[in-house]
Write a protein that holds these residues in place. Structure first.
Motif, PDB file in Angstrom:
ATOM      1  N   SER A 107       0.905  -1.509  -0.088  1.00 32.66           N
ATOM      2  CA  SER A 107       0.027  -0.129   0.015  1.00 32.66           C
ATOM      3  C   SER A 107       0.909   1.430  -0.381  1.00 32.66           C
ATOM      4  N   GLN A 108       1.691   1.190   0.289  1.00 37.71           N
ATOM      5  CA  GLN A 108       2.658   2.348   0.577  1.00 37.71           C
ATOM      6  C   GLN A 108       2.674   3.233  -0.851  1.00 37.71           C
ATOM      7  N   ASN A 188      -0.922   3.092  13.039  1.00 39.41           N
ATOM      8  CA  ASN A 188       0.081   3.620  13.984  1.00 39.41           C
ATOM      9  C   ASN A 188       0.598   5.144  13.875  1.00 39.41           C
ATOM     10  N   ASP A 222      -6.388   5.664   5.328  1.00 44.60           N
ATOM     11  CA  ASP A 222      -5.887   3.866   4.897  1.00 44.60           C
ATOM     12  C   ASP A 222      -6.305   2.775   6.278  1.00 44.60           C
ATOM     13  N   TYR A 225      -4.216  -1.978   8.847  1.00 46.60           N
ATOM     14  CA  TYR A 225      -3.904  -2.258  10.013  1.00 46.60           C
ATOM     15  C   TYR A 225      -5.523  -3.258  10.566  1.00 46.60           C
ATOM     16  N   THR A 253      -3.792  -3.322   2.317  1.00 45.13           N
ATOM     17  CA  THR A 253      -2.815  -4.286   2.085  1.00 45.13           C
ATOM     18  C   THR A 253      -2.871  -5.470   2.554  1.00 45.13           C
ATOM     19  N   SER A 255       0.183  -7.338   3.264  1.00 42.18           N
ATOM     20  CA  SER A 255       1.183  -7.439   3.570  1.00 42.18           C
ATOM     21  C   SER A 255       0.806  -8.154   4.730  1.00 42.18           C
ATOM     22  N   LYS A 256       0.630  -6.620   5.784  1.00 45.08           N
ATOM     23  CA  LYS A 256      -0.122  -7.369   7.094  1.00 45.08           C
ATOM     24  C   LYS A 256      -0.294  -8.755   7.283  1.00 45.08           C
ATOM     25  N   ARG A 263       3.890  -8.367  -0.335  1.00 41.01           N
ATOM     26  CA  ARG A 263       4.334  -7.101  -0.483  1.00 41.01           C
ATOM     27  C   ARG A 263       3.483  -6.726  -1.619  1.00 41.01           C
TER      28      ARG A 263
HETATM   29  C1  LIG Z   1       0.217   2.526   7.978  1.00 39.70           C
HETATM   30  C2  LIG Z   1       1.183   1.703   7.020  1.00 39.70           C
HETATM   31  N1  LIG Z   1       0.662   2.082   5.902  1.00 39.70           N
HETATM   32  C3  LIG Z   1       1.241   1.547   5.438  1.00 39.70           C
HETATM   33  C4  LIG Z   1       1.877   0.531   5.241  1.00 39.70           C
HETATM   34  C5  LIG Z   1       2.902   0.535   4.210  1.00 39.70           C
HETATM   35  O1  LIG Z   1       2.328  -0.977   4.239  1.00 39.70           O
HETATM   36  P1  LIG Z   1       2.704  -1.264   3.062  1.00 39.70           P
HETATM   37  O2  LIG Z   1       3.543  -0.975   1.966  1.00 39.70           O
HETATM   38  O3  LIG Z   1       3.487  -2.694   3.201  1.00 39.70           O
HETATM   39  O4  LIG Z   1       0.866  -2.554   2.106  1.00 39.70           O
HETATM   40  C6  LIG Z   1       2.615   0.553   6.417  1.00 39.70           C
HETATM   41  C7  LIG Z   1       3.224  -0.393   7.255  1.00 39.70           C
HETATM   42  O5  LIG Z   1       4.294  -0.504   8.029  1.00 39.70           O
HETATM   43  C8  LIG Z   1       2.213   1.038   8.020  1.00 39.70           C
HETATM   44  O6  LIG Z   1       2.074   0.509   9.259  1.00 39.70           O
END
Ligand SMILES: Cc1ncc(COP(=O)(O)O)c(C=O)c1O
Length: 425
Positions: A107-108, A188, A222, A225, A253, A255-256, A263
């Motif tokens: 998602s970054q 976060n 975003d 989580y 995402t 990812s988590k 990714r």
């Molecule tokens: C709040 C938040 N958004 C987005 C991301 C990006 O995660 P990713 O690119 O792995 O989906 C993170 C990663 O730590 C995050 O903490």
């Protein structure tokens, strides 16, 4: 610095995330409670192995997976992602059309491209105070200004958002405001979750100020989580607010909740914005790794993904409990924190007399004791309306083992007791 560099090249500072990771790597034996890495032992190795075996077991499925895909993403994964989102927010099925979904490299990448699509240097982004520090890096690199919106236990203070919009309007800066960025689930760094009512109220407010801004004001939600909840029930996304499809950019995402190494992230965007961000993605990479998208697609289609979520919930609930217990045992009574209901973080507030920043005696003493935390200061945007608070820390229970969490907190507790004794508190 080389005179050949572009303005962006000159401006971009080293992201704190790189510095934190390097610090951890340079010190063997250091316990890092800083990294946002996920739990190592529960990564779905067997499941991914079986799914990849199936995928590569026949040339009919293997060859397409090893070929380039399309810019917007694997059609099956887009469809399954839309379905999954519709399951999370049943009331808003209409807002989850696969043709508005863009698969991204984490998602970054989406956060980066959306910022690039909407903002020019000097533009203003409203963020939670504190917020995700890597997003602050994107803002810094693009020469953007920020305003921090104070946070309550259930998300942003809507009154403060209104005050901020009002003051930007008075000063004539509203046309520079492009978006409000919120990390709405187990945020976060604070672990807080935004109530649905607050998301809806924020959207209403943005709408009210659009005429003075002269353009749409977007809410970038975003939800990184969202699926890492271990207590309570899910809260609808901002997309569930009336007509929100027009103004909400939803970043998700895999990812988590599945594998950070895979990714795969995604964005659900309002139509006019989708087109532009997809063009930018075409220039970035013209498509996220196809093999990994197909792995995720299989994980979703076979139910492996859904089966993995409760495993993670149990694991993180146990680790959060261990951290909470250790904090109670080892941290001085003046220190405050709230136990999170999901995500990976505790947000710890020290007495104001104890500074926690990266140049503080506390941070050096923690490093000397082989424990690393994220200084709270890093999570605050530079905002002319206030000084950055410098007495908080983000502690992650994601990656460290339970034994390391106990030892790390005990070490940090000792360092804190010593600092407090010196500060005479
Ligand atoms: C709040 C938040 N958004 C987005 C991301 C990006 O995660 P990713 O690119 O792995 O989906 C993170 C990663 O730590 C995050 O903490």
């Amino acid at each position: 610095m080389s005179p050949a560099l572009s303005q962006l090249g000159r401006r971009t500072m080293e992201p704190p995330i790189s510095w934190l990771m390097r610090t951890a790597l340079e010190r063997p034996g250091l316990i890092s409670l800083a990294a946002g890495f996920t739990d190592h032992d529960s990564l779905p190795v067997d499941e991914a192995h079986a799914l990849l075996d199936e995928l590569l077991g026949s040339p009919n499925t293997g060859r397409p997976a090893l070929q380039y895909g399309s810019t917007v993403g694997d059609p099956r994964l887009r469809q399954l992602t839309a379905q999954r989102l519709a399951e999370l927010d049943p009331a808003t099925r209409a807002n989850y059309a696969p043709d508005q979904l863009l698969m991204t490299h984490g998602s970054q990448q989406l956060l980066y491209m959306v910022t690039e699509a909407l903002c020019d240097p000097g533009d203003i982004v409203l963020v939670e105070d504190p917020t995700y520090f890597v997003f602050l890096g994107i803002m810094q690199s693009h020469g953007l200004c920020g305003r921090g919106i104070r946070l309550a236990a259930d998300g942003l203070e809507v009154g403060h958002l209104e005050e901020t919009l009002q003051s930007l309007k008075r000063s004539g800066a509203l046309p520079q405001v492009k978006l409000l960025y919120l990390v709405t689930y187990h945020q976060n760094p604070t672990g807080r979750t935004t109530s649905f009512e607050k998301k809806a109220a924020a959207l209403d407010l943005l709408k009210c100020y659009e005429r003075s801004a002269g353009h749409p004001l977007y809410l970038l939600e975003d939800a990184a989580y969202r699926e890492l909840r271990f207590i309570g029930t899910d809260i609808p996304s901002a997309l569930a607010a009336a007509k929100a499809g027009e103004r909400v950019i939803y970043a998700g995402t895999y990812s988590k909740p599945f594998a950070t190494g895979a990714r795969i992230g995604f964005g659900l965007l309002p139509k006019p914005l989708f087109k532009v961000v997809a063009r930018i993605k075409g220039n970035h990479d013209f498509g996220t790794a196809n093999l990994i998208q197909q792995l995720l697609s299989r994980a979703l289609a076979t139910g492996q993904y859904a089966k993995h979520l409760p495993v993670l919930a149990r694991r993180y609930a146990a680790k959060a409990q261990v951290m909470d217990q250790a904090l109670r045992e080892h941290f001085p009574a003046q220190v405050q924190w709230a136990r999170p209901t999901g995500g990976l973080y505790f947000w710890v507030r020290l007495p104001r007399s104890v500074k926690s920043g990266s140049t503080s005696p506390l941070f050096s003493a923690a490093l000397a004791s082989q424990v690393l935390y994220v200084p709270g200061e890093m999570c605050y945007v530079t905002d002319p309306a206030r000084r950055k608070p410098n007495h908080e820390m983000r502690l992650s229970f994601g990656n460290a083992s339970e034994a390391d969490i106990r030892t790390g907190i005990a070490r940090l507790g000792l360092v804190l007791q010593q600092r407090l004794a010196r500060a005479g508190d």
